[in-house]
Motif scaffolding. Structure first.
Motif, PDB file in Angstrom:
ATOM      1  N   LYS A 279     -11.236 -77.511 -76.615  1.00 52.56           N
ATOM      2  CA  LYS A 279     -11.879 -77.145 -75.196  1.00 52.56           C
ATOM      3  C   LYS A 279     -11.111 -76.205 -74.808  1.00 52.56           C
ATOM      4  O   LYS A 279     -10.034 -76.036 -74.645  1.00 52.56           O
ATOM      5  N   ASN A 280     -11.850 -75.871 -73.449  1.00 49.11           N
ATOM      6  CA  ASN A 280     -10.767 -75.049 -72.523  1.00 49.11           C
ATOM      7  C   ASN A 280      -9.578 -76.027 -71.962  1.00 49.11           C
ATOM      8  O   ASN A 280      -8.709 -75.462 -71.901  1.00 49.11           O
ATOM      9  N   LYS A 281      -9.887 -77.281 -71.815  1.00 42.93           N
ATOM     10  CA  LYS A 281      -8.771 -78.195 -71.393  1.00 42.93           C
ATOM     11  C   LYS A 281      -8.676 -79.513 -72.245  1.00 42.93           C
ATOM     12  O   LYS A 281      -9.755 -79.901 -72.524  1.00 42.93           O
ATOM     13  N   SER A 282      -7.374 -79.713 -72.818  1.00 42.03           N
ATOM     14  CA  SER A 282      -7.446 -80.608 -73.515  1.00 42.03           C
ATOM     15  C   SER A 282      -6.558 -81.797 -73.293  1.00 42.03           C
ATOM     16  O   SER A 282      -5.484 -81.346 -72.567  1.00 42.03           O
ATOM     17  N   VAL A 283      -6.704 -82.919 -73.290  1.00 44.77           N
ATOM     18  CA  VAL A 283      -5.901 -84.234 -72.797  1.00 44.77           C
ATOM     19  C   VAL A 283      -5.668 -85.129 -73.789  1.00 44.77           C
ATOM     20  O   VAL A 283      -6.796 -85.808 -74.466  1.00 44.77           O
ATOM     21  N   ILE A 284      -4.595 -85.657 -73.902  1.00 48.43           N
ATOM     22  CA  ILE A 284      -4.261 -86.813 -74.467  1.00 48.43           C
ATOM     23  C   ILE A 284      -3.800 -87.934 -73.600  1.00 48.43           C
ATOM     24  O   ILE A 284      -3.055 -87.888 -72.944  1.00 48.43           O
ATOM     25  N   VAL A 285      -4.300 -88.982 -74.134  1.00 46.05           N
ATOM     26  CA  VAL A 285      -4.034 -90.493 -73.074  1.00 46.05           C
ATOM     27  C   VAL A 285      -3.328 -91.294 -74.174  1.00 46.05           C
ATOM     28  O   VAL A 285      -3.995 -91.453 -75.196  1.00 46.05           O
ATOM     29  N   VAL A 286      -2.030 -91.728 -73.658  1.00 45.61           N
ATOM     30  CA  VAL A 286      -1.535 -92.714 -74.443  1.00 45.61           C
ATOM     31  C   VAL A 286      -1.749 -94.075 -73.849  1.00 45.61           C
ATOM     32  O   VAL A 286      -0.912 -94.234 -72.893  1.00 45.61           O
ATOM     33  N   GLY A 287      -2.388 -94.929 -74.356  1.00 45.53           N
ATOM     34  CA  GLY A 287      -2.624 -96.323 -73.845  1.00 45.53           C
ATOM     35  C   GLY A 287      -4.170 -96.397 -73.578  1.00 45.53           C
ATOM     36  O   GLY A 287      -4.683 -95.527 -72.931  1.00 45.53           O
ATOM     37  N   GLY A 288      -4.767 -97.463 -74.177  1.00 45.04           N
ATOM     38  CA  GLY A 288      -6.233 -97.546 -74.157  1.00 45.04           C
ATOM     39  C   GLY A 288      -6.615 -98.820 -73.413  1.00 45.04           C
ATOM     40  O   GLY A 288      -7.449 -99.550 -73.495  1.00 45.04           O
ATOM     41  N   GLY A 289      -5.853 -99.065 -72.119  1.00 43.09           N
ATOM     42  CA  GLY A 289      -6.100-100.309 -71.324  1.00 43.09           C
ATOM     43  C   GLY A 289      -6.871 -99.825 -70.022  1.00 43.09           C
ATOM     44  O   GLY A 289      -7.163 -98.766 -70.400  1.00 43.09           O
ATOM     45  N   ALA A 290      -6.884-100.578 -68.991  1.00 44.31           N
ATOM     46  CA  ALA A 290      -7.685-100.219 -67.912  1.00 44.31           C
ATOM     47  C   ALA A 290      -7.383 -98.900 -67.385  1.00 44.31           C
ATOM     48  O   ALA A 290      -8.327 -98.193 -67.245  1.00 44.31           O
ATOM     49  N   ALA A 291      -6.082 -98.556 -67.018  1.00 46.79           N
ATOM     50  CA  ALA A 291      -5.692 -97.098 -66.677  1.00 46.79           C
ATOM     51  C   ALA A 291      -6.005 -96.107 -67.405  1.00 46.79           C
ATOM     52  O   ALA A 291      -6.461 -95.055 -67.244  1.00 46.79           O
ATOM     53  N   GLY A 292      -5.727 -96.417 -68.786  1.00 47.16           N
ATOM     54  CA  GLY A 292      -5.976 -95.170 -69.704  1.00 47.16           C
ATOM     55  C   GLY A 292      -7.292 -94.901 -69.871  1.00 47.16           C
ATOM     56  O   GLY A 292      -7.729 -93.868 -69.903  1.00 47.16           O
ATOM     57  N   LEU A 293      -8.277 -96.045 -70.156  1.00 51.74           N
ATOM     58  CA  LEU A 293      -9.704 -95.683 -70.137  1.00 51.74           C
ATOM     59  C   LEU A 293     -10.249 -95.209 -69.093  1.00 51.74           C
ATOM     60  O   LEU A 293     -11.122 -94.266 -69.179  1.00 51.74           O
ATOM     61  N   MET A 294      -9.930 -95.558 -67.949  1.00 47.14           N
ATOM     62  CA  MET A 294     -10.497 -94.800 -66.711  1.00 47.14           C
ATOM     63  C   MET A 294     -10.161 -93.655 -66.621  1.00 47.14           C
ATOM     64  O   MET A 294     -10.751 -92.721 -66.072  1.00 47.14           O
ATOM     65  N   SER A 295      -8.737 -92.981 -66.877  1.00 46.76           N
ATOM     66  CA  SER A 295      -8.161 -91.792 -66.713  1.00 46.76           C
ATOM     67  C   SER A 295      -8.820 -90.979 -67.830  1.00 46.76           C
ATOM     68  O   SER A 295      -9.573 -89.639 -67.539  1.00 46.76           O
ATOM     69  N   ALA A 296      -9.090 -91.476 -69.080  1.00 47.78           N
ATOM     70  CA  ALA A 296      -9.895 -90.631 -70.079  1.00 47.78           C
ATOM     71  C   ALA A 296     -11.428 -90.388 -69.753  1.00 47.78           C
ATOM     72  O   ALA A 296     -11.757 -89.235 -70.048  1.00 47.78           O
ATOM     73  N   ILE A 297     -11.838 -91.520 -69.264  1.00 40.30           N
ATOM     74  CA  ILE A 297     -13.400 -91.296 -68.940  1.00 40.30           C
ATOM     75  C   ILE A 297     -13.311 -90.162 -67.817  1.00 40.30           C
ATOM     76  O   ILE A 297     -14.422 -89.047 -67.901  1.00 40.30           O
ATOM     77  N   HIS A 298     -12.566 -90.088 -67.014  1.00 43.26           N
ATOM     78  CA  HIS A 298     -12.744 -89.002 -65.674  1.00 43.26           C
ATOM     79  C   HIS A 298     -12.149 -87.651 -66.314  1.00 43.26           C
ATOM     80  O   HIS A 298     -12.801 -86.836 -65.740  1.00 43.26           O
ATOM     81  N   SER A 299     -11.224 -87.669 -67.284  1.00 45.06           N
ATOM     82  CA  SER A 299     -10.804 -86.267 -67.778  1.00 45.06           C
ATOM     83  C   SER A 299     -11.964 -86.012 -68.288  1.00 45.06           C
ATOM     84  O   SER A 299     -12.510 -84.495 -68.250  1.00 45.06           O
ATOM     85  N   ALA A 300     -12.774 -86.667 -69.431  1.00 44.52           N
ATOM     86  CA  ALA A 300     -13.991 -86.280 -70.004  1.00 44.52           C
ATOM     87  C   ALA A 300     -15.080 -85.819 -69.351  1.00 44.52           C
ATOM     88  O   ALA A 300     -15.562 -84.863 -69.467  1.00 44.52           O
ATOM     89  N   TRP A 301     -15.153 -86.570 -68.059  1.00 45.67           N
ATOM     90  CA  TRP A 301     -16.454 -86.360 -67.031  1.00 45.67           C
ATOM     91  C   TRP A 301     -16.123 -84.887 -66.486  1.00 45.67           C
ATOM     92  O   TRP A 301     -16.990 -84.156 -66.047  1.00 45.67           O
ATOM     93  N   SER A 302     -14.886 -84.559 -66.346  1.00 42.78           N
ATOM     94  CA  SER A 302     -14.195 -83.389 -65.660  1.00 42.78           C
ATOM     95  C   SER A 302     -14.372 -82.024 -66.531  1.00 42.78           C
ATOM     96  O   SER A 302     -13.902 -81.071 -66.334  1.00 42.78           O
ATOM     97  N   GLY A 303     -14.697 -82.415 -67.801  1.00 49.95           N
ATOM     98  CA  GLY A 303     -14.968 -81.337 -69.066  1.00 49.95           C
ATOM     99  C   GLY A 303     -14.094 -81.049 -69.929  1.00 49.95           C
ATOM    100  O   GLY A 303     -14.005 -80.260 -70.594  1.00 49.95           O
ATOM    101  N   ALA A 304     -12.912 -81.975 -70.004  1.00 50.04           N
ATOM    102  CA  ALA A 304     -11.993 -81.840 -71.004  1.00 50.04           C
ATOM    103  C   ALA A 304     -12.277 -82.336 -72.368  1.00 50.04           C
ATOM    104  O   ALA A 304     -13.121 -83.446 -72.193  1.00 50.04           O
ATOM    105  N   GLU A 305     -11.686 -82.169 -73.382  1.00 50.37           N
ATOM    106  CA  GLU A 305     -11.812 -82.970 -74.563  1.00 50.37           C
ATOM    107  C   GLU A 305     -10.535 -83.973 -74.551  1.00 50.37           C
ATOM    108  O   GLU A 305      -9.454 -83.643 -74.392  1.00 50.37           O
TER     109      GLU A 305
END
Length: 416
Positions: free
Chosen positions: A6-32
């Motif tokens: 997609k237009n913006k791509s994000v990799i999150v390293v770590g699937g804990g509380a901070a990682g999941l929350m950051s991933a959710i808000h990246s996706a909600w902001s339009g990133a893959e």
């Protein structure tokens, strides 16, 4: 390998509380978004927080959160204004998790199940379109001070516009927080401050803690004394637990975060076993008990005043013969007993190992991270969230709140 398109791509390293929350808000902001988590299941550490109940945040003001964050609280001002405790509660209630507020404004799921918080985060990430893969990331791909992606333990490369490191600290390594995030941060040129346990049980020099192993004291007061400066550096009311090695329990964990330079014998915890009574009131109480048991042995007079496991220890420290009759105990002896009850001493030898700590103190220097975006000041497109950063707070839901707030800011910023 380029997995993101997609237009913006994000990799999150770590699937804990901070990682999941950051991933959710990246996706909600339009990133893959792709999340790389080394465990088969994300959010493993969330499952054990709050003794399996998950103290998800504290129902308080931003100022209170900062006052309960001894390490770099000013760095968190922007993040907490962006995502406050109220926002955390609204977020989980939006996901269908009912919450309740308990003593000390601690917030828990009504179900008392940490699994409900973990499942809500994972389901939300998946619904937002995040892909979750079980991968062990071993290095960053950086060119011209710009992040390009990551490389896993098999040497496979994954490319993206932004990378968020949310790998946790070094506490509870079996949950995935094994300190490897510091290695990745150092690869990017970042400074990692001294790592030590915080919110951790304490080992004692005295062996009598072991004699009282398993005894839990409630509604007591402690003072943490620095004998080098002769100053009381922390005081608290609450619950304490005697263990085979020393002390644990909520107020001991909080006290541990105030010990900046551990030296065996330097710090003492002084326990007031009867904080609701003044010395005069306690003396009157002891006199009443001695009068009631005047012809009994001293050892048989303390059952109404002290827990059974504590009585032999108190007797030994008071240097009053256990078989001395209560009506023979002198005023000086009674005064020694009173002082012990109002100031029961425990000398601290060491922290328990960092693997037993709830959180890690130390981490990636906040001087090298933008407080407004969580982006590295050294490598463009690299972001940090959660315990990996040099931030830590007291017990009461504050540390998860910091993980969520920094995660939201990192996630939204990485997607811009």
């Amino acid at each position: 390998m380029t997995l993101l398109t997609k237009n913006k791509s994000v990799i999150v390293v770590g699937g804990g509380a901070a990682g999941l929350m950051s991933a959710i808000h990246s996706a909600w902001s339009g990133a893959e978004v792709i999340i790389f988590e080394k465990n088969p299941r994300p959010a493993r550490k969330v499952l054990i927080t709050g003794k399996g109940r998950c103290n998800v945040t504290n129902n308080c003001s931003i100022e209170t959160v900062m006052n309960n964050t001894p390490t770099n609280p000013k760095f968190l001002y922007s993040a907490l204004n962006r995502f406050s405790p109220e926002d955390t509660m609204s977020f989980f209630e939006m996901l269908g998790v009912e919450l309740k507020t308990e003593r000390g404004n601690r917030v828990f799921p009504v179900s008392d199940k940490a699994k409900d918080i973990a499942d809500a985060l994972i389901s939300c990430a998946e619904s937002a379109g995040c892909s979750i893969y079980e991968k062990n990331i071993k290095s960053l791909i950086i060119e011209n001070n710009t992040i390009k992606g990551v490389k896993d333990s098999n040497g496979i490369e994954y490319f993206a516009d932004s990378v968020i490191l949310a790998c946790g600290g070094a506490s509870y390594p079996k949950t995935g927080s094994d300190g490897y995030g510091y290695v990745l941060a150092r690869q990017a040129g970042h400074t990692v401050t001294k790592i030590k346990p915080s919110l951790v049980p304490l080992e004692s020099i005295e062996s009598y803690c072991c004699d009282m192993m398993g005894l839990s004291l409630r509604n007591i007061k402690i003072d943490l004394l620095d004998t080098k400066t002769e100053k009381t550096i922390y005081s608290d009311f609450g619950e304490l637990l005697f263990t085979h090695f020393g002390l644990s329990g909520p107020i001991v964990l909080s006290a541990s975060s105030h010990i900046k330079e551990m030296e065996s014998g330097r710090y003492k915890i002084i326990i007031d076993l009867k904080p609701a009574l003044s010395e005069e009131q306690l003396d009157a109480r002891i006199l009443r008990d001695f009068s009631e048991f005047k012809n009994k042995d001293f050892i048989n007079s303390l059952g109404k005043l002290l827990p059974q496991k504590m009585i032999p220890v108190i007797i030994s420290l008071s240097e009053i013969s256990e078989h001395k009759k209560c009506n023979e105990i002198t005023r000086a002896e009674r005064h020694r007993l009173l002082k012990l009850i109002k100031a029961f001493p425990i000398t601290i030898k060491a922290f328990r190992p960092i693997a037993e700590a709830i959180v890690t103190s130390g981490g990636v220097s906040v001087k090298e991270i933008s407080s407004k975006t969580m982006e590295s000041k050294l490598v463009k497109g690299l972001y940090f969230a959660g315990e990996l950063i040099d931030i830590d707070a007291y017990t009461g839901g504050f540390n998860l709140q910091l993980a969520f707030a920094t995660g939201v800011v990192a996630g939204e910023s990485a997607a811009m």
